[in-house]
Design a protein around this motif. Structure first.
Motif, PDB file in Angstrom:
ATOM      1  N   ASP A 116       0.828  -1.195   0.000  1.00 28.36           N
ATOM      2  CA  ASP A 116       0.000   0.000   0.000  1.00 28.36           C
ATOM      3  C   ASP A 116       0.870   1.256   0.000  1.00 28.36           C
ATOM      4  N   ARG A 162      -6.857   2.298  -4.912  1.00 30.15           N
ATOM      5  CA  ARG A 162      -7.587   1.384  -4.040  1.00 30.15           C
ATOM      6  C   ARG A 162      -6.599   0.331  -3.552  1.00 30.15           C
ATOM      7  N   GLY A 163      -6.207   0.446  -2.288  1.00 28.69           N
ATOM      8  CA  GLY A 163      -5.184  -0.458  -1.768  1.00 28.69           C
ATOM      9  C   GLY A 163      -3.890  -0.299  -2.539  1.00 28.69           C
ATOM     10  N   GLN A 200     -11.454  -7.122  -6.847  1.00 25.98           N
ATOM     11  CA  GLN A 200     -10.506  -7.512  -5.790  1.00 25.98           C
ATOM     12  C   GLN A 200      -9.094  -7.035  -6.035  1.00 25.98           C
ATOM     13  N   LYS A 203      -6.656  -5.129  -3.428  1.00 28.41           N
ATOM     14  CA  LYS A 203      -7.143  -5.241  -2.046  1.00 28.41           C
ATOM     15  C   LYS A 203      -6.330  -6.216  -1.221  1.00 28.41           C
TER      16      LYS A 203
END
Length: 204
Positions: A116, A162-163, A200, A203
Protein backbone atom coordinates in the motif's frame (compact mmCIF):
# COMPACT_ATOMS: atom_id res chain seq x y z
CA UNK A 1 -4.37 19.42 -35.95
CA UNK A 2 -3.93 20.72 -32.42
CA UNK A 3 -1.16 19.20 -30.34
CA UNK A 4 -0.94 21.45 -27.27
CA UNK A 5 0.57 20.86 -23.85
CA UNK A 6 -2.19 18.37 -23.15
CA UNK A 7 -0.35 15.84 -25.33
CA UNK A 8 2.86 16.27 -23.36
CA UNK A 9 1.16 16.28 -19.98
CA UNK A 10 -0.95 13.27 -20.90
CA UNK A 11 2.08 11.17 -21.74
CA UNK A 12 3.86 12.44 -18.65
CA UNK A 13 0.93 11.33 -16.51
CA UNK A 14 0.10 7.97 -18.04
CA UNK A 15 3.57 6.98 -19.23
CA UNK A 16 5.85 8.67 -16.75
CA UNK A 17 3.73 8.92 -13.64
CA UNK A 18 5.77 11.85 -12.33
CA UNK A 19 6.14 15.47 -13.33
CA UNK A 20 9.40 16.26 -15.04
CA UNK A 21 10.04 12.89 -16.60
CA UNK A 22 10.26 12.63 -20.34
CA UNK A 23 7.63 10.90 -22.45
CA UNK A 24 8.00 7.19 -23.00
CA UNK A 25 7.49 7.52 -26.74
CA UNK A 26 5.29 5.59 -29.14
CA UNK A 27 5.11 1.83 -29.06
CA UNK A 28 3.88 -0.62 -31.62
CA UNK A 29 0.15 -1.25 -31.56
CA UNK A 30 -0.71 -4.44 -29.79
CA UNK A 31 -1.89 -7.33 -31.93
CA UNK A 32 -3.52 -8.98 -28.94
CA UNK A 33 -7.26 -9.22 -29.70
CA UNK A 34 -8.05 -8.58 -26.07
CA UNK A 35 -6.99 -4.95 -26.36
CA UNK A 36 -8.53 -4.24 -29.73
CA UNK A 37 -11.81 -2.40 -29.95
CA UNK A 38 -14.80 -4.67 -29.45
CA UNK A 39 -18.21 -4.13 -30.92
CA UNK A 40 -21.48 -3.74 -29.04
CA UNK A 41 -22.42 -6.73 -26.95
CA UNK A 42 -19.09 -8.52 -27.28
CA UNK A 43 -17.51 -9.88 -24.13
CA UNK A 44 -13.79 -9.61 -23.31
CA UNK A 45 -11.65 -12.43 -24.65
CA UNK A 46 -9.33 -12.50 -21.64
CA UNK A 47 -11.75 -13.40 -18.86
CA UNK A 48 -9.65 -14.51 -15.90
CA UNK A 49 -12.12 -14.14 -13.06
CA UNK A 50 -15.77 -14.50 -12.08
CA UNK A 51 -16.62 -11.03 -13.39
CA UNK A 52 -15.77 -12.04 -16.97
CA UNK A 53 -13.16 -9.24 -17.20
CA UNK A 54 -9.37 -9.62 -17.05
CA UNK A 55 -8.27 -9.81 -13.42
CA UNK A 56 -4.45 -9.67 -13.57
CA UNK A 57 -3.68 -13.37 -13.28
CA UNK A 58 -0.91 -13.96 -10.72
CA UNK A 59 -0.90 -10.24 -10.01
CA UNK A 60 0.72 -9.34 -13.35
CA UNK A 61 -0.53 -6.12 -14.95
CA UNK A 62 -0.05 -6.49 -18.72
CA UNK A 63 -1.71 -5.53 -22.01
CA UNK A 64 -4.65 -7.85 -21.35
CA UNK A 65 -5.80 -5.44 -18.66
CA UNK A 66 -6.53 -2.84 -21.35
CA UNK A 67 -9.58 -5.01 -22.03
CA UNK A 68 -11.19 -3.66 -18.85
CA UNK A 69 -12.48 -0.80 -21.01
CA UNK A 70 -14.08 -1.17 -24.44
CA UNK A 71 -14.95 1.04 -27.37
CA UNK A 72 -18.56 0.97 -26.21
CA UNK A 73 -17.55 2.38 -22.82
CA UNK A 74 -15.84 5.36 -24.46
CA UNK A 75 -18.69 5.81 -26.94
CA UNK A 76 -21.01 6.64 -24.03
CA UNK A 77 -18.95 9.80 -23.65
CA UNK A 78 -18.85 10.57 -27.38
CA UNK A 79 -15.28 9.32 -27.74
CA UNK A 80 -14.38 7.26 -30.81
CA UNK A 81 -11.69 4.65 -30.21
CA UNK A 82 -9.49 2.54 -32.45
CA UNK A 83 -6.88 -0.15 -31.99
CA UNK A 84 -5.32 0.13 -28.55
CA UNK A 85 -1.65 1.00 -28.15
CA UNK A 86 0.15 -0.10 -25.01
CA UNK A 87 2.78 1.95 -23.21
CA UNK A 88 4.87 1.59 -20.05
CA UNK A 89 3.11 2.84 -16.94
CA UNK A 90 6.22 4.66 -15.79
CA UNK A 91 9.64 5.27 -17.32
CA UNK A 92 12.94 5.01 -15.47
CA UNK A 93 11.39 2.69 -12.89
CA UNK A 94 10.26 -0.90 -12.68
CA UNK A 95 6.53 -0.74 -12.12
CA UNK A 96 4.06 -3.59 -12.43
CA UNK A 97 1.74 -1.63 -14.70
CA UNK A 98 0.54 -0.76 -18.19
CA UNK A 99 -0.64 2.29 -20.10
CA UNK A 100 -3.48 1.87 -22.63
CA UNK A 101 -3.98 4.45 -25.38
CA UNK A 102 -7.44 3.99 -26.90
CA UNK A 103 -7.55 7.09 -29.12
CA UNK A 104 -4.74 9.62 -29.21
CA UNK A 105 -5.00 11.13 -25.72
CA UNK A 106 -7.94 9.09 -24.40
CA UNK A 107 -6.17 6.73 -22.03
CA UNK A 108 -6.22 4.43 -19.04
CA UNK A 109 -3.27 3.33 -16.93
CA UNK A 110 -3.04 0.62 -14.28
CA UNK A 111 -0.32 -0.16 -11.77
CA UNK A 112 -0.11 -2.54 -8.84
CA UNK A 113 2.25 -1.64 -6.05
CA UNK A 114 3.98 -4.28 -3.97
CA UNK A 115 2.57 -2.64 -0.85
CA UNK A 116 0.00 0.00 0.00
CA UNK A 117 2.85 2.38 0.80
CA UNK A 118 4.38 1.90 -2.66
CA UNK A 119 0.99 2.57 -4.21
CA UNK A 120 0.62 5.73 -2.16
CA UNK A 121 3.95 6.95 -3.57
CA UNK A 122 2.79 6.19 -7.13
CA UNK A 123 -0.42 8.07 -6.43
CA UNK A 124 1.53 11.05 -5.07
CA UNK A 125 3.77 11.06 -8.17
CA UNK A 126 0.74 10.96 -10.45
CA UNK A 127 -0.98 13.86 -8.69
CA UNK A 128 1.97 16.18 -8.08
CA UNK A 129 1.36 18.66 -10.92
CA UNK A 130 0.10 22.16 -10.25
CA UNK A 131 -3.11 21.34 -12.11
CA UNK A 132 -3.74 18.32 -9.90
CA UNK A 133 -3.26 20.34 -6.75
CA UNK A 134 -6.33 22.39 -7.69
CA UNK A 135 -8.44 19.33 -8.52
CA UNK A 136 -11.47 17.85 -6.79
CA UNK A 137 -10.76 14.95 -4.46
CA UNK A 138 -12.77 11.86 -3.46
CA UNK A 139 -14.59 11.60 -6.78
CA UNK A 140 -14.31 7.86 -7.57
CA UNK A 141 -16.63 5.44 -5.78
CA UNK A 142 -14.77 2.55 -4.17
CA UNK A 143 -11.35 4.25 -4.12
CA UNK A 144 -9.29 5.05 -1.03
CA UNK A 145 -7.98 8.17 -2.74
CA UNK A 146 -9.00 9.91 -5.94
CA UNK A 147 -8.80 13.25 -7.71
CA UNK A 148 -10.18 14.79 -10.91
CA UNK A 149 -8.75 17.83 -12.61
CA UNK A 150 -8.34 19.67 -15.89
CA UNK A 151 -5.14 20.64 -17.64
CA UNK A 152 -6.31 23.89 -19.14
CA UNK A 153 -9.60 23.32 -20.94
CA UNK A 154 -8.49 20.38 -23.05
CA UNK A 155 -7.47 17.36 -21.00
CA UNK A 156 -9.43 15.78 -18.15
CA UNK A 157 -7.54 13.53 -15.75
CA UNK A 158 -8.69 11.24 -12.96
CA UNK A 159 -6.35 9.29 -10.69
CA UNK A 160 -7.51 6.83 -8.06
CA UNK A 161 -5.96 4.43 -5.58
CA UNK A 162 -7.59 1.38 -4.04
CA UNK A 163 -5.18 -0.46 -1.77
CA UNK A 164 -2.18 -1.35 -3.95
CA UNK A 165 -3.94 -0.48 -7.24
CA UNK A 166 -3.55 2.80 -9.12
CA UNK A 167 -5.99 3.66 -11.94
CA UNK A 168 -5.51 6.69 -14.18
CA UNK A 169 -8.00 7.75 -16.85
CA UNK A 170 -8.08 10.74 -19.17
CA UNK A 171 -10.20 12.17 -21.95
CA UNK A 172 -9.03 14.73 -24.50
CA UNK A 173 -10.97 17.21 -26.62
CA UNK A 174 -8.93 16.62 -29.78
CA UNK A 175 -11.38 14.29 -31.54
CA UNK A 176 -14.54 15.06 -29.58
CA UNK A 177 -16.56 18.18 -29.04
CA UNK A 178 -17.70 17.40 -25.51
CA UNK A 179 -17.33 20.08 -22.86
CA UNK A 180 -14.64 20.14 -20.21
CA UNK A 181 -17.14 19.07 -17.57
CA UNK A 182 -18.34 16.19 -19.74
CA UNK A 183 -14.74 15.03 -20.14
CA UNK A 184 -14.24 15.15 -16.39
CA UNK A 185 -17.47 13.26 -15.73
CA UNK A 186 -16.54 10.66 -18.34
CA UNK A 187 -13.04 10.14 -16.95
CA UNK A 188 -14.48 9.70 -13.45
CA UNK A 189 -17.04 7.17 -14.69
CA UNK A 190 -14.46 5.17 -16.65
CA UNK A 191 -12.12 5.12 -13.66
CA UNK A 192 -14.88 3.79 -11.41
CA UNK A 193 -15.80 1.22 -14.07
CA UNK A 194 -12.27 -0.21 -14.00
CA UNK A 195 -12.51 -0.65 -10.22
CA UNK A 196 -15.91 -2.24 -10.58
CA UNK A 197 -14.76 -4.74 -13.21
CA UNK A 198 -11.68 -5.77 -11.17
CA UNK A 199 -13.30 -5.78 -7.74
CA UNK A 200 -10.51 -7.51 -5.79
CA UNK A 201 -7.48 -6.11 -7.55
CA UNK A 202 -5.25 -4.20 -5.16
CA UNK A 203 -7.14 -5.24 -2.05
CA UNK A 204 -5.14 -8.31 -1.08
Amino acid sequence: MRRSTSRINMVALLCAGAVGLTACGNSDSSDDPTVAQRGAGESPATAAGPTGWPQATDGVIDEKMCGLLTGDDFAKYKVITGKVETLPFQVNAEVNGIGCNYSLDDRMGLALGKTDDEARLLYADSTSSSSAKSGKENVVTGADQSIAYLDGEEQAYVVSRRGRLIVRTSLDSLLSEISAQERLDGAVALNALVLERAPQLGKA
